[in-house]
Structure formats: C-alpha cells, structure tokens
Design a protein around this motif. Sequence first.
Motif, PDB file in Angstrom:
ATOM      1  N   LEU A   1      17.984  57.882 -41.289  1.00 15.07           N
ATOM      2  CA  LEU A   1      17.782  57.966 -42.733  1.00 15.07           C
ATOM      3  C   LEU A   1      18.581  59.109 -43.356  1.00 15.07           C
ATOM      4  O   LEU A   1      19.064  58.993 -44.486  1.00 15.07           O
ATOM      5  N   VAL A   2      18.712  60.220 -42.630  1.00 11.45           N
ATOM      6  CA  VAL A   2      19.505  61.332 -43.144  1.00 11.45           C
ATOM      7  C   VAL A   2      20.950  60.895 -43.364  1.00 11.45           C
ATOM      8  O   VAL A   2      21.544  61.158 -44.422  1.00 11.45           O
ATOM      9  N   TRP A   3      21.531  60.227 -42.367  1.00  8.45           N
ATOM     10  CA  TRP A   3      22.929  59.801 -42.518  1.00  8.45           C
ATOM     11  C   TRP A   3      23.066  58.732 -43.595  1.00  8.45           C
ATOM     12  O   TRP A   3      24.085  58.683 -44.310  1.00  8.45           O
ATOM     13  N   LEU A   4      22.064  57.887 -43.736  1.00  9.69           N
ATOM     14  CA  LEU A   4      22.092  56.885 -44.792  1.00  9.69           C
ATOM     15  C   LEU A   4      22.059  57.561 -46.163  1.00  9.69           C
ATOM     16  O   LEU A   4      22.781  57.157 -47.090  1.00  9.69           O
ATOM     17  N   LEU A   5      21.259  58.605 -46.296  1.00  7.96           N
ATOM     18  CA  LEU A   5      21.169  59.341 -47.558  1.00  7.96           C
ATOM     19  C   LEU A   5      22.478  60.058 -47.862  1.00  7.96           C
ATOM     20  O   LEU A   5      22.955  60.037 -49.007  1.00  7.96           O
ATOM     21  N   VAL A   6      23.067  60.679 -46.845  1.00  2.87           N
ATOM     22  CA  VAL A   6      24.342  61.370 -47.043  1.00  2.87           C
ATOM     23  C   VAL A   6      25.421  60.373 -47.460  1.00  2.87           C
ATOM     24  O   VAL A   6      26.223  60.632 -48.371  1.00  2.87           O
ATOM     25  N   HIS A   7      25.437  59.211 -46.817  1.00  3.13           N
ATOM     26  CA  HIS A   7      26.387  58.149 -47.171  1.00  3.13           C
ATOM     27  C   HIS A   7      26.187  57.718 -48.618  1.00  3.13           C
ATOM     28  O   HIS A   7      27.159  57.458 -49.346  1.00  3.13           O
ATOM     29  N   GLN A   8      24.934  57.681 -49.056  1.00  2.00           N
ATOM     30  CA  GLN A   8      24.621  57.273 -50.423  1.00  2.00           C
ATOM     31  C   GLN A   8      25.186  58.259 -51.449  1.00  2.00           C
ATOM     32  O   GLN A   8      25.510  57.873 -52.575  1.00  2.00           O
ATOM     33  N   LEU A   9      25.302  59.526 -51.076  1.00  3.84           N
ATOM     34  CA  LEU A   9      25.900  60.501 -51.988  1.00  3.84           C
ATOM     35  C   LEU A   9      27.334  60.127 -52.336  1.00  3.84           C
ATOM     36  O   LEU A   9      27.820  60.425 -53.434  1.00  3.84           O
ATOM     37  N   GLY A  10      28.016  59.495 -51.394  1.00  3.05           N
ATOM     38  CA  GLY A  10      29.384  59.051 -51.664  1.00  3.05           C
ATOM     39  C   GLY A  10      29.448  57.997 -52.754  1.00  3.05           C
ATOM     40  O   GLY A  10      30.444  57.899 -53.484  1.00  3.05           O
ATOM     41  N   TYR A  11      28.392  57.198 -52.882  1.00  5.32           N
ATOM     42  CA  TYR A  11      28.340  56.220 -53.975  1.00  5.32           C
ATOM     43  C   TYR A  11      28.355  56.935 -55.330  1.00  5.32           C
ATOM     44  O   TYR A  11      29.037  56.501 -56.271  1.00  5.32           O
ATOM     45  N   LEU A  12      27.581  58.024 -55.425  1.00  5.87           N
ATOM     46  CA  LEU A  12      27.567  58.781 -56.677  1.00  5.87           C
ATOM     47  C   LEU A  12      28.936  59.352 -56.982  1.00  5.87           C
ATOM     48  O   LEU A  12      29.382  59.370 -58.140  1.00  5.87           O
TER      49      LEU A  12
END
Length: 367
Positions: free
Chosen positions: A209-220
């Motif tokens: 979940l941590v890596w998924l959240l970090v990856h999601q920051l790239g969307y922003l």
Amino acid sequence: MTTDRGDGHRAPAGVAALADATPAGRDRLVDGVRAAAIVVVILWHWVGSLTHRGADGVIVMPNPVDAVPLGWAATWALQVMPLFFVVGGFANLAGWDAAGHRAGVFLRRRARRLLAPVGVWVVLWAGVEVVATLAGAASPLVAWFPGVLTPLWFLGVYALVTALVPVTAGRHRRAPAATLGALLLVVVLAETLRRAGALPVAGVMSSALVWLLVHQLGYLWRDHGRVPGGVALAVAGVGLGSLVVATGVLGYPRSMVGANLWPTTPAVVALAVLQLGLVALLAPAADRLLRRRRPWRCVVAVNATAMTLFVWHMTGFAAVFLVVEHLGAAPGGVPDAGWVLARPFWLLAPAVVLAGLVAVFRRAELR
C-alpha cells in the motif's frame, strides 16, 4: 529501434537521433529524474556497500550508513526508490491516457517494456544455474552472491502497481483527493496492525500500500505539472516535517535504507513527498540544463536501456567481486581508509562490465 528520415524509409535510431526527435512539448524533467534515479541506485549498490565474505563464508552486503556520522541524512537525498515510483506514476498515467484508457492496450505496452529485459536476465541466469548444477555446484550460484537478486523485489512491486493502473488511474480521474486520502487511511490502518502484531500479513499489506500511495503521487504531478516556487517549497516542507515526525516521534529508523524498506513504512511516503517538492523547486534550472543537447542525450541513453541497466548491474558487480577475490584482494567489511580509497575502483570496474552486458542484451528493451 528506427526513426523516420523523412524520405519514406526507416533508419536505425541511435541515441542522438532519439534525442533530436524529442517532441517540443515533452516534459524532459520527468525523463531526467528517472534517469538520475537509475544511476543513483546503481552507484549506491556499487560504491555504498561493505560487500565482503563473512566468517561463515557467505557473502554479505551491509550498508555503512550506521557507521558514518550523519550517514542517515544522506539517505534522505540518495534513497531514490520513492522518487522512482513517483515518476512511474507520472509515466503510467500518461501511458494510460495514450492508450485511450483501454486496459489491454496499456498493459501490453507496459509489460513489453518491463518484462522483455527481465525475461532475458531470467533465461540467462537459469542457463548458468543449469550448467553449474550439472558441473556439481553445491548451491545455486545466485545464492552465492545475494546482491544479484536485489533488483527483483523492486521489479515485482513496480509490476504490481503498474498492473493496478486501470483501477487506480480510473479512481484518480474521478476523485483524486478522495482516492489519495483513502489510500493514506488504509496505509495507516495496515501499519497500525503491523506494529501491534495483530495480523501476520500486515507487513506485506502495508508495504504494498505504501508503494501504491507513492505511485499515486505521480498522478498528481502529471495533473498539475509545474507549480510555483512557493507551492513546491510548501510540499517539500510537508514532506520534511512528516519525515521528522516519523523518525523522531513515531520511532521509525532515520536511515531510509534497510529497516524502512522491508516492511516498507509510511516514512517512505514522507520521503517521497519531500523529494517531489525538491524536484519541483529545482525544475526551472533542471529544465534549462535538459534543453542542452549533451545532457539530454545522456538522459535518453540511460532511459532507452533503463531496465537492462537495472537488472544487470549487480551481475556486473558480482563478476568484478569474483575476479578480485580470486586475485587475493577480497574487500573487508570495515569502512576504513582502505575502503574509501577503493571506491573509485568499485565504480569504474563494474561500469566497464555493465557496459559490455548492456551492449549485448539491450536489443530486448530497444525493440
């Protein structure tokens, strides 16, 4: 790879041709950050480890960070895996849009780029293991040098978050803030369970979940692009403040290598926010640099074979270690003056071997 010469024929596309064919509207900063992250990871593994054979005959790769005063502070800048996942989020959202939001098209394109170099690596190493077994090796060669397997954990997690892009990108498009907030909440809950020891698999859950959240920051990042300096400074400040709280109040290790990576802790999210803010602050200067031909060609050269470089870099390092050990000059496990003086060798020698490996195996990725 090929490039159109303008006369209806296709000519081989070298680095220079690829660099010169870059569309004017491409955000070169993202490519520059990705290339820099790959290079930093490789150099860290080569130069920043105390690789040696222990008393039990097993080769180990401890990190000297704890033995160096304020060494942990260096990891806040040089532990670039969080930033690589942020860049991956940016690139994957762009790829999702380019694929017309068609999951099959997107996944085929990403799998081809990611898995082709890995497939070649697996086949070659499997062949080596078969030969070694037939020759009577007591244990797998890959176990002889555990660092050879270092890239696989990262690639496995990255493949997972990439496979989930059709879901995460769709949620992001509908409700970006709510999706990010929900992920953060789930990370906190999973981490709370892990630290309480209430759920045996909580460590795996929180790490993913941590890596998924970090990856999601790239969307922003993809959505907002360049931001004013004040906003960038605020983002960096939030990341730094969160990292200080995580390591000073919540008890997470200050070093961003080792204990914070497995299981992956929320401190990695704070580090990703800090690094994203710093990249945004440096964006104007970096953009000017990357508009120059020579730096941009270097970035293109690295990115064109990024996965090949990554999967083979520890094989090159292992080959050099084997030769040095055979010559009776095996390194020790103490970060003394001799270790420091040997760092240039452990930068240049593996680089020469890796260059040969990339020359042989890069075709799988360039296709």
